[in-house]
Write a protein that holds these residues in place. Structure first.
Motif, mmCIF file in Angstrom:
data_model
loop_
_atom_site.group_PDB
_atom_site.id
_atom_site.type_symbol
_atom_site.label_atom_id
_atom_site.label_comp_id
_atom_site.label_asym_id
_atom_site.label_seq_id
_atom_site.Cartn_x
_atom_site.Cartn_y
_atom_site.Cartn_z
ATOM 1 N N VAL A 116 37.791 37.311 36.179
ATOM 2 C CA VAL A 116 38.671 37.279 37.341
ATOM 3 C C VAL A 116 38.722 35.822 37.789
ATOM 4 O O VAL A 116 37.710 35.254 38.175
ATOM 5 C CB VAL A 116 38.154 38.198 38.471
ATOM 6 N N ASN A 156 43.631 37.601 36.285
ATOM 7 C CA ASN A 156 42.518 37.878 35.384
ATOM 8 C C ASN A 156 42.876 37.646 33.925
ATOM 9 O O ASN A 156 44.043 37.509 33.563
ATOM 10 C CB ASN A 156 42.010 39.302 35.601
ATOM 11 N N TYR A 175 37.349 45.618 39.339
ATOM 12 C CA TYR A 175 37.093 44.708 38.219
ATOM 13 C C TYR A 175 35.621 44.684 37.814
ATOM 14 O O TYR A 175 35.306 44.478 36.634
ATOM 15 C CB TYR A 175 37.675 43.320 38.513
#
Length: 118
Positions: free
Chosen positions: A65, A81, A11
């Protein structure tokens, strides 16, 4: 790196606009990706899907997130997310999902996405 750290790295890379780099690094050749709209089997098919998604995006606005958990013993990570993008057709959307990832070694072998497809 722990599985949780690996998921966080994915991420982090996404937030830097490196979706395909993260995909190449962390997804196994035989990966299975499932979501409400269908299932893809194999890295080549999944890569094609990700590239098609990217080709339809005009601008990325936000990636957050909200939650990232891991079951280190069983190689499972779960990521909640939100991503906000504008597509080339001008449609700006906020997409919220949960991804459950099954890891073997350093790569994801199965990923299921949960979101409202309606």
């Amino acid at each position: 790196m722990t599985y949780k750290e690996k998921a966080q790295d994915i991420y982090n890379m996404l937030g830097q606009g490196k979706l395909m780099d993260a995909f190449e690094k962390y997804y196994a050749e035989g990966v299975i990706m499932e979501e409400p709209t269908g299932k893809r089997v194999g890295k080549a098919k999944c890569r094609e899907y990700e590239e098609q998604f990217l080709n339809n995006v005009q601008e990325f606005h936000d990636l957050q997130v909200h939650s990232l958990t891991s079951d280190e013993e069983n190689g499972i990570t779960t990521v909640e997310n939100m991503m906000e993008v504008t597509f080339k057709d001008g449609n700006r959307v906020q997409m919220e999902q949960v991804a459950v990832q099954k890891w073997e070694g350093d790569q994801i072998v199965h990923e299921r996405f949960y979101y409202n497809a309606g």
